[in-house]
Design an enzyme around this catalytic site. Sequence first.
Site, short mmCIF file in Angstrom:
data_model
loop_
_atom_site.label_atom_id
_atom_site.label_comp_id
_atom_site.label_asym_id
_atom_site.label_seq_id
_atom_site.Cartn_x
_atom_site.Cartn_y
_atom_site.Cartn_z
N ARG A 1 -8.04 4.66 0.19
CA ARG A 1 -8.63 3.69 0.94
C ARG A 1 -8.75 2.35 0.49
O ARG A 1 -9.01 2.29 -0.63
CB ARG A 1 -10.24 4.21 1.20
N CYS A 2 -8.54 1.46 1.31
CA CYS A 2 -8.37 0.08 0.65
C CYS A 2 -9.18 -0.87 1.56
O CYS A 2 -9.57 -0.49 3.01
CB CYS A 2 -7.04 -0.52 0.88
N GLU B 1 -25.66 -3.40 -2.65
CA GLU B 1 -24.50 -3.65 -3.26
C GLU B 1 -24.46 -4.74 -4.40
O GLU B 1 -23.98 -4.69 -5.15
CB GLU B 1 -23.25 -3.67 -2.38
N ASP C 1 -27.40 -6.36 10.86
CA ASP C 1 -26.96 -5.45 9.74
C ASP C 1 -27.07 -6.07 8.43
O ASP C 1 -26.14 -7.05 8.06
CB ASP C 1 -25.69 -4.84 10.09
N ARG D 1 0.86 -1.18 -0.08
CA ARG D 1 0.15 -0.04 -0.06
C ARG D 1 0.88 1.31 -0.03
O ARG D 1 0.42 2.19 0.80
CB ARG D 1 -0.89 0.08 1.19
N LYS E 1 -20.30 3.59 -7.08
CA LYS E 1 -19.49 2.57 -7.21
C LYS E 1 -19.38 2.17 -8.78
O LYS E 1 -20.29 2.54 -9.41
CB LYS E 1 -20.37 1.40 -6.75
N HIS F 1 -21.23 10.72 9.46
CA HIS F 1 -19.77 10.96 8.62
C HIS F 1 -19.19 12.57 8.81
O HIS F 1 -18.15 12.61 8.30
CB HIS F 1 -20.23 10.93 6.95
N HIS G 1 -30.21 -2.75 9.67
CA HIS G 1 -29.72 -1.66 9.54
C HIS G 1 -29.41 -1.62 8.13
O HIS G 1 -28.67 -2.42 7.60
CB HIS G 1 -28.85 -1.28 10.42
N CYS H 1 -25.95 5.95 11.12
CA CYS H 1 -25.12 4.76 10.91
C CYS H 1 -24.31 4.48 12.19
O CYS H 1 -24.64 5.37 13.29
CB CYS H 1 -24.18 4.80 9.81
N1 GLN Z 1 -23.57 -1.97 13.61
C1 GLN Z 1 -22.79 -1.54 12.50
C2 GLN Z 1 -22.25 -0.10 13.29
O1 GLN Z 1 -22.79 0.50 14.10
C3 GLN Z 1 -23.15 -0.95 11.19
C4 GLN Z 1 -22.57 -0.56 10.48
C5 GLN Z 1 -22.76 -0.20 9.00
O2 GLN Z 1 -23.86 -0.31 8.72
N2 GLN Z 1 -21.92 -0.02 8.02
O3 GLN Z 1 -20.88 0.20 13.17
ZN ZN Z 2 -24.76 2.03 8.41
#
Ligand code: GLN
Ligand code: ZN
Length: 763
Positions: free
Chosen positions: A524-525, A614, A608, A16, A121, A703, A650, A735
């Site tokens: 990012r990898c 995807e 989750d 990397r 993507k 984020h 989720h 998230c």
């Molecule tokens: N339960 C995971 C978290 O809270 C869900 C992460 C995700 O959806 N990418 O980190």
């Molecule tokens: Zn999430």
Amino acid sequence: MVTTHNLGFPRIGARRELKFALEAYWKGESSREELIKIGSKLRQRHWEQQAALDLIPVGDFAFYDQVLDMSFILGNLPERARGYHGDALDNYFRVARGRSAPGIEDHGACCSGVQAGEMTKWFDTNYHYIVPEFTTETAFSLDASRLLDQMNQAVELGVKVKPVLIGPVTYLWLGKAKDDSDKLALLERLLPVYAQLLDALAVAGAEWIQIDEPILVTELGDDWRHAMSLTYHRLSGCRAKLLLATYFGQLQENLHLASTLPVAGLHVDAVNAQDEVATLVDLLPAHKVLSLGVINGRNIWKTDLGSVLDWLEPLHDRLGDRLWLAPSCSLLHVPVDLASESKLDPEIRSWLAFAVQKLDELKCLASALTQGREAVLDELSDNRAAIISRQSSVRVNNPTVKTALTELDPKMGTRKSPFRIRKARQSTLLNLPVFPTTTIGSFPQTSVIRHARRQFKAGELDGEGYKDAMRAEIVRCVREQEALDLDVLVHGEAERNDMVEYFGEQLDGYAFSQFGWVQSYGSRCVKPPILFGDISRSRPMTIDWITYAQSLTDKPMKGMLTGPVTILNWSFVRDDQPRSVTCRQLALAIRAEVLDLEQAGVHIIQIDEAALREGLPLRKSQWNAYLKWAVEAFRIAANGVADETQIHTHMCYSEFNDIMPAIADMDADVITIETSRSDMELLDAFDEFQYPNEIGPGVYDIHSPNIPSQEHIVQLMNKAAERIPKDRLWVNPDCGLKTRQWEEVIPALRNMVAAAKVLREMA
Ligand code: GLN
Ligand code: ZN
């Protein structure tokens, strides 16, 4: 002779190196010259690693993203990124990340950050590109300087160059018209620039140019198909020979179009579209080269060279020199070199091929075709041995798992009662207020946590010591949540490095590489775990942590699992059985965990499925088949519980419109989703579909470091309540919080809980 070539090589470096060089530059810790030097060294090393091929890609290197490079070559920068001083490379990073390196930004107000380009993507891979932006005003002008520098570097080094470009039609297709104008109308302006570019590359020494049009494997409207044919007629006068490359799937209805375009050669994905090759051979005019992508560029398994040769030999007899061989697509999507994997179990390692090994396979195939199989007898017999060892290994084949799969009863995926009845029972048991508050699972992964994990892995901390350290984090996490007065608590996922790897490490059938990194975006990898065999769970994976967390509080503690579809989609998976079968095995393992959690007194369990969307195939016509087995796998995992047990799921994305029936079919009692950035408009899809169960629309974007205000959250939830009845709404972030700091998390959640209390009073 059979010409061998490659469509693209991983650019991040076996260790990397590019990632670390970029990040050092962005932090201001190294100079631009240093970065440029590392880029040029990596290119040279990668060309050397491909030296045995007849044609070697140039232009597959990018400091951030190959699509963004294309935008710069075509002079298509968003208006907001124009007019800055500084080097072109800094402007490139500005578009990629919204900012350049610190020393560069210090020019003053004019340079302090622009909005970063949107990312999405790349087809059905986990690579993300920067979306080109268009308006009716968009004009193009050629700036091939960086690509030509790379060409010159390669030519000087004696590399047998084949520049690779994204084709004009795919380039337009990948972009977004910011003013909703017709992107295709720009084609007329774009083509002259491409014509100049092709000629410039020819002058720089290219006999062949690879021009990628992967959209030919998707469902295209007539306008796009017409654009394709117009484009290649226009470009047919260029000085170099064009190899039109398609990959990631079958051509189907575009097969005739692809084979009749006026180019010198066509590359097809002979892994996914092997069945189409015979037709192509018949259709292709006698002067055209047919490049067959026979080595899978999307997985890490050795190719069964013997059976590929059985198939290739008659084709070679027919095509002669017109037959070229390559990997199916760019090797960007696989790790660099298996030679680095000294810790991998030797048996499993003997089944694998990373980029370097895939090119060895390619050479071996070409030698067998041109000189006869005798010329590569040793390689072929080693390969045969590896293929047989994998097929017959007891580590791959677990009869107990196979039996369990045949005994699978569809009833296992159906809850005992319909949602209405479950809701009443759960509400009696849990006694939650309206607008209940919760989080998505993870809390900050602090340096203390990461340090303890590193020590544990290095053997400097024993199992007990590690457990104590994680338990201390769980205590902190529970205490904080109680102080915040959240309604449904989580244990915080301190013990998880990654939501898929954590489960993979505890399941039989998984292996882990040390350096198997694949670029995801920019620097990012990801390092996908390797799912090589039948999946089974030998012991509970989460019970100790969750029951410990529950023992600390009277509030309900939510069990936290990753779902089968997400585990599948974020792993390198076996290619010796359908993905659906592998997914079902994962589902049974997760189901066992769900039932153990229930048994241990956990009343709320979240599974989750962040990556369910995807996995959608490129062609819409194949969506239903995927969704059918994916949803079935989730249902098997989740729905074995009693009515009183509340299942959450989720999903962190914001497009549900087109998969609403499948989402409803999962029948989770509660779904938490990403909505804050769409201003709750995303809930329209749930409203229109009359989604029957409970929803937690994310009220703030995790984020961003920004702290959401209480008023804003109330406002958002009121918007949500216009679409979904109040008694079915939850209040939670978008998230998990693992990438945030505690100092950000506490005030944000405090405002969220306060907002929920206001909403309850208004209700
Ligand atoms: N339960 C995971 C978290 O809270 C869900 C992460 C995700 O959806 N990418 O980190
Ligand atoms: Zn999430």
